[in-house]
Design a protein around this motif. Structure first.
Motif, mmCIF file in Angstrom:
data_model
loop_
_atom_site.group_PDB
_atom_site.id
_atom_site.type_symbol
_atom_site.label_atom_id
_atom_site.label_comp_id
_atom_site.label_asym_id
_atom_site.label_seq_id
_atom_site.Cartn_x
_atom_site.Cartn_y
_atom_site.Cartn_z
ATOM 1 N N ALA A 1 0.822 -1.204 0.000
ATOM 2 C CA ALA A 1 0.000 0.000 0.000
ATOM 3 C C ALA A 1 0.858 1.258 0.000
ATOM 4 O O ALA A 1 0.527 2.245 -0.662
ATOM 5 C CB ALA A 1 -0.936 0.003 1.205
ATOM 6 N N ALA A 2 1.969 1.235 0.726
ATOM 7 C CA ALA A 2 2.845 2.405 0.770
ATOM 8 C C ALA A 2 3.525 2.643 -0.577
ATOM 9 O O ALA A 2 3.686 3.785 -0.997
ATOM 10 C CB ALA A 2 3.887 2.236 1.864
ATOM 11 N N VAL A 3 3.910 1.571 -1.259
ATOM 12 C CA VAL A 3 4.612 1.708 -2.542
ATOM 13 C C VAL A 3 3.659 2.083 -3.660
ATOM 14 O O VAL A 3 3.939 2.983 -4.457
ATOM 15 C CB VAL A 3 5.365 0.400 -2.887
ATOM 16 N N THR A 4 2.517 1.416 -3.730
ATOM 17 C CA THR A 4 1.602 1.615 -4.866
ATOM 18 C C THR A 4 0.572 2.708 -4.626
ATOM 19 O O THR A 4 -0.081 3.143 -5.570
ATOM 20 C CB THR A 4 0.863 0.319 -5.199
ATOM 21 N N ARG A 5 0.393 3.094 -3.370
ATOM 22 C CA ARG A 5 -0.629 4.088 -3.005
ATOM 23 C C ARG A 5 -2.043 3.601 -3.352
ATOM 24 O O ARG A 5 -2.924 4.386 -3.658
ATOM 25 C CB ARG A 5 -0.373 5.439 -3.674
ATOM 26 N N GLN A 6 -2.234 2.294 -3.334
ATOM 27 C CA GLN A 6 -3.532 1.673 -3.592
ATOM 28 C C GLN A 6 -3.728 0.525 -2.619
ATOM 29 O O GLN A 6 -2.781 0.027 -2.029
ATOM 30 C CB GLN A 6 -3.601 1.136 -5.022
ATOM 31 N N GLY A 7 -4.968 0.072 -2.525
ATOM 32 C CA GLY A 7 -5.276 -1.061 -1.682
ATOM 33 C C GLY A 7 -4.948 -2.376 -2.370
ATOM 34 O O GLY A 7 -4.663 -2.424 -3.570
#
Length: 131
Positions: free
Chosen positions: A97-103
């Motif tokens: 989540a931190a890397v992709t900024r998605q769930g």
């Protein structure tokens, strides 16, 4: 959104402070009982069967796994290992989540749509496409 990550929500709209407070209340009692010993709670009206490290009794062991000591030790080790594996899996969700900024669901949808580019190597090279 939590910690600036779009779409990353923890327990609905509740903040991390509420979750930490609930965790402290729900786990504080059992951990206190384990720390001071089950027998030391009897003067205040709390009667739990078992010993300090394993409360036992019907509420904690309804299938009576502890009646077979050899299997019980083996099951306890398996439970610890499964718990550690689950913690590593959650760490993977957090890092993803931190890397992709998605769930995780959106990441899975993106990966299934284009597995060649939407993977770890794609994010490291900057070629991953997110929707």
């Amino acid at each position: 959104n939590y910690a600036g990550i779009e779409g990353f929500r923890i327990a609905g709209k509740q903040g991390i402070g509420i979750i930490a407070a609930c965790q402290a209340v729900l786990m504080g009692g059992p951990e206190y009982a384990r720390q001071v010993g089950i027998k030391s709670l009897e003067p205040v009206g709390v009667f739990l069967p078992g010993d300090q490290n394993y409360p036992g009794g019907a509420p904690f062991d309804p299938l009576q796994y502890s009646s077979k000591p050899d299997e019980f030790v083996d099951q306890a080790v398996k439970e610890i290992k499964n718990g550690r594996l689950a913690m590593l899996a959650m760490l993977g969700y957090f890092v993803q989540a931190a890397v992709t900024r998605q769930g995780p669901v959106q990441n899975l949808v993106d990966f299934l749509a284009d597995p060649v580019h939407n993977n770890v190597a794609g994010y490291l090279q900057g070629t991953a496409v997110s929707h």
